[in-house]
Scaffold this motif. Structure first.
Motif, PDB file in Angstrom:
ATOM      1  N   VAL A   1       0.838  -1.201   0.000  1.00  0.00           N
ATOM      2  CA  VAL A   1       0.000   0.000   0.000  1.00  0.00           C
ATOM      3  C   VAL A   1       0.871   1.248   0.000  1.00  0.00           C
ATOM      4  CG1 VAL A   1      -1.916  -1.157   1.145  1.00  0.00           C
ATOM      5  CG2 VAL A   1      -0.179   0.000   2.529  1.00  0.00           C
ATOM      6  N   ALA A   2       0.287   2.360  -0.397  1.00  0.00           N
ATOM      7  CA  ALA A   2       0.991   3.637  -0.391  1.00  0.00           C
ATOM      8  C   ALA A   2       0.931   4.257   0.994  1.00  0.00           C
ATOM      9  CB  ALA A   2       0.373   4.589  -1.415  1.00  0.00           C
ATOM     10  N   SER A   3       1.952   5.045   1.320  1.00  0.00           N
ATOM     11  CA  SER A   3       1.970   5.729   2.608  1.00  0.00           C
ATOM     12  C   SER A   3       2.549   7.124   2.440  1.00  0.00           C
ATOM     13  CB  SER A   3       2.807   4.955   3.633  1.00  0.00           C
ATOM     14  OG  SER A   3       4.162   4.849   3.217  1.00  0.00           O
ATOM     15  N   VAL A   4       1.953   8.068   3.154  1.00  0.00           N
ATOM     16  CA  VAL A   4       2.445   9.444   3.224  1.00  0.00           C
ATOM     17  C   VAL A   4       2.329   9.883   4.676  1.00  0.00           C
ATOM     18  CG1 VAL A   4       2.017  11.858   2.585  1.00  0.00           C
ATOM     19  CG2 VAL A   4       1.846  10.058   0.857  1.00  0.00           C
ATOM     20  N   VAL A   5       3.417  10.423   5.218  1.00  0.00           N
ATOM     21  CA  VAL A   5       3.405  10.978   6.571  1.00  0.00           C
ATOM     22  C   VAL A   5       3.339  12.492   6.448  1.00  0.00           C
ATOM     23  CG1 VAL A   5       4.578  11.118   8.789  1.00  0.00           C
ATOM     24  CG2 VAL A   5       4.731   9.019   7.429  1.00  0.00           C
ATOM     25  N   PHE A   6       2.407  13.101   7.145  1.00  0.00           N
ATOM     26  CA  PHE A   6       2.162  14.539   6.997  1.00  0.00           C
ATOM     27  C   PHE A   6       3.126  15.353   7.863  1.00  0.00           C
ATOM     28  CE2 PHE A   6      -0.489  18.384   8.100  1.00  0.00           C
ATOM     29  CZ  PHE A   6      -0.241  19.033   6.896  1.00  0.00           C
ATOM     30  N   PHE A   7       4.263  15.708   7.274  1.00  0.00           N
ATOM     31  CA  PHE A   7       5.161  16.711   7.824  1.00  0.00           C
ATOM     32  C   PHE A   7       4.735  18.031   7.186  1.00  0.00           C
ATOM     33  CE2 PHE A   7       7.506  12.727   7.891  1.00  0.00           C
ATOM     34  CZ  PHE A   7       8.117  12.727   9.144  1.00  0.00           C
ATOM     35  N   THR A   8       4.102  18.897   7.947  1.00  0.00           N
ATOM     36  CA  THR A   8       3.392  20.047   7.382  1.00  0.00           C
ATOM     37  C   THR A   8       4.225  20.838   6.393  1.00  0.00           C
ATOM     38  OG1 THR A   8       2.235  20.229   9.505  1.00  0.00           O
ATOM     39  CG2 THR A   8       2.004  22.061   7.972  1.00  0.00           C
ATOM     40  N   ALA A   9       5.462  21.184   6.769  1.00  0.00           N
ATOM     41  CA  ALA A   9       6.292  22.048   5.922  1.00  0.00           C
ATOM     42  C   ALA A   9       6.549  21.437   4.548  1.00  0.00           C
ATOM     43  CB  ALA A   9       7.613  22.350   6.618  1.00  0.00           C
ATOM     44  N   ARG A  10       6.631  20.120   4.490  1.00  0.00           N
ATOM     45  CA  ARG A  10       6.957  19.472   3.219  1.00  0.00           C
ATOM     46  C   ARG A  10       5.811  19.552   2.211  1.00  0.00           C
ATOM     47  NH1 ARG A  10      11.304  15.886   3.628  1.00  0.00           N
ATOM     48  NH2 ARG A  10      11.003  15.592   1.385  1.00  0.00           N
ATOM     49  N   PHE A  11       4.632  19.962   2.660  1.00  0.00           N
ATOM     50  CA  PHE A  11       3.481  20.054   1.765  1.00  0.00           C
ATOM     51  C   PHE A  11       3.004  21.494   1.608  1.00  0.00           C
ATOM     52  CE2 PHE A  11       3.678  15.748   3.358  1.00  0.00           C
ATOM     53  CZ  PHE A  11       3.571  15.012   2.187  1.00  0.00           C
ATOM     54  N   GLN A  12       3.848  22.447   2.012  1.00  0.00           N
ATOM     55  CA  GLN A  12       3.592  23.866   1.770  1.00  0.00           C
ATOM     56  C   GLN A  12       4.446  24.284   0.571  1.00  0.00           C
ATOM     57  OE1 GLN A  12       4.475  25.043   5.875  1.00  0.00           O
ATOM     58  NE2 GLN A  12       2.335  25.631   6.133  1.00  0.00           N
ATOM     59  N   PRO A  13       3.846  24.767  -0.503  1.00  0.00           N
ATOM     60  CA  PRO A  13       4.572  24.950  -1.771  1.00  0.00           C
ATOM     61  C   PRO A  13       5.834  25.798  -1.659  1.00  0.00           C
ATOM     62  CG  PRO A  13       2.221  25.214  -2.110  1.00  0.00           C
ATOM     63  CD  PRO A  13       2.418  25.104  -0.629  1.00  0.00           C
TER      64      PRO A  13
ATOM     65  N   ALA B   1       2.340  30.962   3.403  1.00  0.00           N
ATOM     66  CA  ALA B   1       0.995  31.502   3.572  1.00  0.00           C
ATOM     67  C   ALA B   1      -0.055  30.393   3.565  1.00  0.00           C
ATOM     68  CB  ALA B   1       0.689  32.495   2.452  1.00  0.00           C
ATOM     69  N   GLN B   2       0.389  29.146   3.375  1.00  0.00           N
ATOM     70  CA  GLN B   2      -0.531  28.020   3.267  1.00  0.00           C
ATOM     71  C   GLN B   2      -0.940  27.521   4.644  1.00  0.00           C
ATOM     72  OE1 GLN B   2      -1.678  26.466   0.268  1.00  0.00           O
ATOM     73  NE2 GLN B   2      -0.906  28.382  -0.582  1.00  0.00           N
ATOM     74  N   SER B   3      -2.207  27.245   4.817  1.00  0.00           N
ATOM     75  CA  SER B   3      -2.710  26.702   6.074  1.00  0.00           C
ATOM     76  C   SER B   3      -2.417  25.213   6.153  1.00  0.00           C
ATOM     77  CB  SER B   3      -4.216  26.928   6.169  1.00  0.00           C
ATOM     78  OG  SER B   3      -4.890  26.137   5.193  1.00  0.00           O
ATOM     79  N   ALA B   4      -2.575  24.662   7.354  1.00  0.00           N
ATOM     80  CA  ALA B   4      -2.412  23.223   7.518  1.00  0.00           C
ATOM     81  C   ALA B   4      -3.437  22.458   6.690  1.00  0.00           C
ATOM     82  CB  ALA B   4      -2.528  22.859   8.989  1.00  0.00           C
ATOM     83  N   VAL B   5      -4.633  22.992   6.565  1.00  0.00           N
ATOM     84  CA  VAL B   5      -5.659  22.316   5.771  1.00  0.00           C
ATOM     85  C   VAL B   5      -5.236  22.241   4.310  1.00  0.00           C
ATOM     86  CG1 VAL B   5      -8.043  22.433   4.943  1.00  0.00           C
ATOM     87  CG2 VAL B   5      -7.528  22.919   7.340  1.00  0.00           C
TER      88      VAL B   5
END
Length: 295
Positions: free
Chosen positions: A112-124, A246-250
């Motif tokens: 299965v696929a897995s992604v761990v939410f490290f917030t900064a890594r998903f802020q453009p 400027a990106q929110s956690a959501v």
């Protein structure tokens, strides 16, 4: 992709549920929580099903998002992977190396696929900065300060979190700092030093395989006026400072959902997959050992 949410606490309410409901390609199917009434309340607010049994939810969905304490998350992630569910997990993956390894093994065995939410890594803005610095040679040192006022401010929704009270800043904000430093400076060869500061504050010195070193200051008990996240790199190219986002956690979680979909479709591993989450856990466990008097 039908996705269920495991967890009903502040982070589930503030970030995960809004992100899952907002995502165009995820079908937010239901909520399970350790408190049945809380699960029903959260599920009702989004018009989805409340489950009183986690395994029933796992049977009904293609993926799960987990917003639970790390020890609880790790055990449920193993069960979910074995049920064939893709995993959108939160940091830290686990607070023991054994639990983290169990998650990775289950993911690999199930495919299965897995992604761990490290917030900064998903802020453009920050993701682009990390990629730019990772492509720059000759970094000499890095400095990360991740300071929060969870335990020193009034009314913080996470102040009553038992696992944060027990594990402190090292495990709560340490993963954020490492998620930025590791892609740029390389893996950690050794935790060279670790010391306690005020409250739950810790100071770490890390040696990286690239030859660079880094220092981390982590706290959840900083004065409110002193809070914030700073990362500075210095090397042959000069100095580089982490930009603000400027990106929110959501919004960042919506991007994490995109990453999970892409990984599930291509079969490729995301940079922030469970294996990366395990490596972060291993480094934090080594740091904890140093703080507790180990070599």
């Amino acid at each position: 992709m039908r996705i269920g949410l495991l967890g009903t606490g502040p982070w589930a309410q503030m970030a995960y549920a809004p992100a899952l409901s907002r995502h165009d390609e995820l079908d937010f199917a239901g909520v399970w929580g350790r408190r049945t009434a809380a699960a029903k309340e959260l599920a009702d607010s989004y018009g989805v099903r409340a489950y009183d049994d986690a395994d029933t939810l796992l049977d009904d969905v293609d993926a799960v998002a987990v917003a639970l304490p790390p020890a609880v998350q790790a055990d449920l992630a193993v069960r979910a992977a074995r049920a064939g569910c893709h995993l959108l997990l939160d940091k830290p993956l686990a607070t023991t190396v054994a639990q983290g390894r169990a998650v990775v093994a289950a993911v690999e065995e199930a495919g299965v696929a897995s992604v761990v939410f490290f917030t900064a890594r998903f802020q453009p803005e920050i993701d682009a900065w990390i990629s730019q610095q990772a492509a720059t040679e000759g970094w000499f040192t890095g400095r990360a300060e991740w300071l929060g006022a969870v335990f020193s401010g009034d009314g913080n929704p996470f102040a009553a979190s038992p696992w944060r009270r027990e594990k402190g800043a090292l495990w709560d904000v340490g993963p954020h700092a490492l998620s930025v430093l590791l892609p740029v400076l390389g893996d950690v060869r050794r935790v060279a030093a670790a010391a306690h500061g005020p409250g739950d504050t810790v100071h770490l010195v890390l040696e990286h395989v690239s030859g660079a070193s880094s220092t981390l200051t982590l706290s959840l008990t900083a004065p409110s006026a002193a809070t914030g996240a700073t990362v500075e790199l210095r090397g042959a190219a000069g100095a580089a400072v982490l930009p603000e986002s400027a990106q929110s956690a959501v919004s960042a979680l919506v991007r994490a959902g995109d990453a999970l979909l892409a990984a599930s479709r291509t079969g490729g591993a995301h940079a922030c997959d469970a294996a990366f989450g395990l490596r972060v856990t291993e480094i934090l466990a080594a740091a904890e050992g140093r703080l507790n008097g180990g070599a």
